[in-house]
Design an enzyme around this catalytic site. Structure first.
Site, PDB file in Angstrom:
ATOM      1  N   PRO A  62       0.793  -1.221   0.000  1.00  0.00           N
ATOM      2  CG  PRO A  62      -0.109  -1.058   2.144  1.00  0.00           C
ATOM      3  CD  PRO A  62       0.579  -2.010   1.219  1.00  0.00           C
ATOM      4  CG  ASN A  63      -0.390   4.300   1.172  1.00  0.00           C
ATOM      5  OD1 ASN A  63      -1.385   4.706   0.580  1.00  0.00           O
ATOM      6  ND2 ASN A  63      -0.442   3.845   2.409  1.00  0.00           N
ATOM      7  NE  ARG A  84       3.531   7.362   2.066  1.00  0.00           N
ATOM      8  CZ  ARG A  84       3.804   6.172   2.550  1.00  0.00           C
ATOM      9  NH1 ARG A  84       4.135   5.195   1.734  1.00  0.00           N
ATOM     10  NH2 ARG A  84       3.735   5.941   3.829  1.00  0.00           N
ATOM     11  CE1 TYR A  93       8.642   5.305   2.587  1.00  0.00           C
ATOM     12  CE2 TYR A  93       7.346   7.290   2.870  1.00  0.00           C
ATOM     13  CZ  TYR A  93       7.700   6.034   3.286  1.00  0.00           C
ATOM     14  OH  TYR A  93       7.130   5.498   4.409  1.00  0.00           O
ATOM     15  CG  ASN A 102       8.397  -1.747   0.620  1.00  0.00           C
ATOM     16  OD1 ASN A 102       7.704  -1.804   1.635  1.00  0.00           O
ATOM     17  ND2 ASN A 102       9.080  -0.663   0.286  1.00  0.00           N
ATOM     18  CB  ALA A 109       1.242   0.311   6.360  1.00  0.00           C
ATOM     19  CG  HIS A 131       4.854  -2.230  10.256  1.00  0.00           C
ATOM     20  ND1 HIS A 131       6.175  -2.615  10.431  1.00  0.00           N
ATOM     21  CD2 HIS A 131       4.862  -1.309   9.268  1.00  0.00           C
ATOM     22  CE1 HIS A 131       6.937  -1.923   9.598  1.00  0.00           C
ATOM     23  NE2 HIS A 131       6.173  -1.132   8.882  1.00  0.00           N
ATOM     24  CG  ASP A 181      -0.291 -17.091   8.573  1.00  0.00           C
ATOM     25  OD1 ASP A 181       0.737 -17.160   9.281  1.00  0.00           O
ATOM     26  OD2 ASP A 181      -1.446 -17.046   9.049  1.00  0.00           O
ATOM     27  CD  GLU A 236      10.320  -7.222   6.423  1.00  0.00           C
ATOM     28  OE1 GLU A 236      10.159  -6.174   7.063  1.00  0.00           O
ATOM     29  OE2 GLU A 236      10.283  -8.354   6.954  1.00  0.00           O
ATOM     30  CB  ILE A 294      12.176   3.075   0.717  1.00  0.00           C
ATOM     31  CG1 ILE A 294      11.694   2.317  -0.528  1.00  0.00           C
ATOM     32  CG2 ILE A 294      12.884   4.374   0.343  1.00  0.00           C
ATOM     33  CD1 ILE A 294      10.541   2.979  -1.258  1.00  0.00           C
ATOM     34  CB  SER A 295      12.332   4.678   5.564  1.00  0.00           C
ATOM     35  OG  SER A 295      11.331   3.835   6.116  1.00  0.00           O
ATOM     36  NE  ARG A 318       9.384   6.083   8.863  1.00  0.00           N
ATOM     37  CZ  ARG A 318       8.519   5.893   7.868  1.00  0.00           C
ATOM     38  NH1 ARG A 318       8.769   4.967   6.946  1.00  0.00           N
ATOM     39  NH2 ARG A 318       7.428   6.608   7.776  1.00  0.00           N
ATOM     40  NE  ARG A 336       6.142   4.168   9.893  1.00  0.00           N
ATOM     41  CZ  ARG A 336       5.179   4.083   8.980  1.00  0.00           C
ATOM     42  NH1 ARG A 336       5.065   3.005   8.242  1.00  0.00           N
ATOM     43  NH2 ARG A 336       4.325   5.068   8.813  1.00  0.00           N
TER      44      ARG A 336
END
Length: 137
Positions: free
Chosen positions: A9-10, A17, A22, A71, A74, A77, A84, A95, A98-99, A104, A108
């Site tokens: 997402p996002n 953004r 990012y 990636n 969100a 988390h 699963d 996994e 970017i940050s 953070r 996170r």
């Protein structure tokens, strides 16, 4: 070698953004660079803001691809379901973030992906994807 990059997402908003976190490059532009950098790899890309669609894609590629660079945004988390799904497939998953998620917010620093991933790469900007691909070579 067949590798897919999955973005959650996002991440479709990369380049727009929070550029201070990012960056200002779209993922589509960066993906073109990755294909040029790794010409011997059959590299594909999929992004969804929908958890179930990401699970479906993992199921689709999880027995026929050589690697997944993921990636989950969100969902990293929050999603037991994605964790699963990774546990249930044969294809190894890296996994990526970017940050540096560990620098953070506290929430996170919990990953439902990590216990089932081959490894984790975080904090290197878009280069995290490059490192993820290299881990399969």
């Amino acid at each position: 070698m067949k590798i897919i990059i999955l973005n959650g997402p996002n991440l479709n908003l990369l380049g727009k953004r929070e550029p201070e976190i990012y960056g200002s490059k779209t993922f589509e532009d960066y993906f073109e660079e990755l294909k040029e950098r790794f010409p011997g790899i059959d590299l594909s890309y999929y992004q969804s803001n929908i958890e179930g669609a990401l699970i479906d894609k993992l199921h689709e590629v999880g027995f026929s691809y050589d690697g997944v660079v993921f990636n989950a945004g969100a969902y990293t988390h929050t999603s037991v379901g994605l964790g699963d799904a990774i546990k249930g497939i044969e294809t190894p998953v890296i996994e990526v973030h970017i940050s540096n998620v560990h620098a953070r917010e506290d929430f996170r620093q919990v990953s439902y992906i990590a216990p089932n991933a081959k490894g984790i790469i975080a904090g290197f900007g878009l280069k995290s994807y490059d490192l993820g691909i290299q881990s399969f070579i």
